[in-house]
Write a protein that holds these residues in place. Structure first.
Motif: not given
Ligand code: ADP
Ligand code: MG
Ligand code: MG
Length: 202
Positions: A57-61, A92-105
């Motif tokens: 199971p992956p831990e980040t988006p 995935g490249k845009i998601a970076g290390e973020q734990k969660e993505l807001d709507n704009a991201t």
């Protein structure tokens, strides 16, 4: 409201279920203007995705999107594997290390995914491909931040492929014989976006 990895897993799990349950329909659409394997291709690819998600199971988006992208590229022989695979890899490249993505991201991730598909496949809106559903939907999501509007645009884009001659992919070999059939990839793109709309941000 933001999409943590659990919400995004809901998206991918739903896609797997939808591609399994629409396997025959997607194959039939592809049989009309291609080689009849679009449903089988996606069902096989997403089944492998589910297997890998359960094992690891992956831990980040970002790691989820990367896993989906790599798996589709390596398990789907057809054109749609590398195309949808690039979509998820670029997202995935845009998601970076973020734990969660807001709507704009999330919208920026999808937009980068779309650019990735177009870099690889060179299709534009109106060529009778998955781009016809994805492009207007992602544009609506970017501009209006409304998933309901986005899925509506995807459906309209899919329906608009029916009268078109295809300019990319196998269907382009058919010339005018492609007229009167919805594009299979635009149809699977609708299913994929419907699943995203159904995933619950927290
Ligand atoms: P194959 O044609 O290799 O059997 P699939 O049947 O899985 O692959 O996928 C066919 C779909 O892929 C088409 O319906 C179309 O939406 C999409 N497609 C094909 N070529 C392109 C391209 N160059 N750009 C974008 N989408 C494409
Ligand atoms: Mg095919
Ligand atoms: Mg094929």
């Amino acid at each position: 409201m933001a999409y943590a990895v659990a919400s995004l897993m809901q998206w991918i799990t739903c896609a797997e279920e939808q591609f399994q349950s629409h396997l025959a329909e997607l194959n039939a659409l592809d049989a009309a203007i291609g080689d009849g394997d679009h449903g089988s291709n996606l069902a096989r690819g997403f089944a492998k995705v589910r297997e890998k998600l359960q094992a690891n199971p992956p831990e980040t988006p970002a790691s989820l999107f990367k896993l989906v992208g790599m798996t589709l590229i390596s398990t789907v022989g057809g054109a749609s594997g590398p195309l949808y695979g690039s979509f998820f890899l670029e997202a995935g490249k845009i998601a970076g290390e973020q734990k969660e993505l807001d709507n704009a991201t999330l919208a920026r991730c999808l937009q980068a995914g779309l650019v990735g598909i177009q870099r690889l496949g060179k299709a534009e809106a109106g060529d009778k491909t998955m781009i016809d559903a994805l492009e207007p939907a992602i544009r609506a999501l970017t501009n209006e931040a409304d998933m309901g509007v986005a899925t509506q645009k995807a459906r309209e884009g899919r329906d608009a492929t029916i009268p078109l001659i295809a300019r990319k992919g196998r269907a382009s070999y058919l010339g005018e014989r492609a007229i009167g059939h919805a594009d299979p990839g635009a149809t699977s793109a609708c299913l994929l976006l419907n699943c995203l709309a159904g995933a619950c941000p927290t």
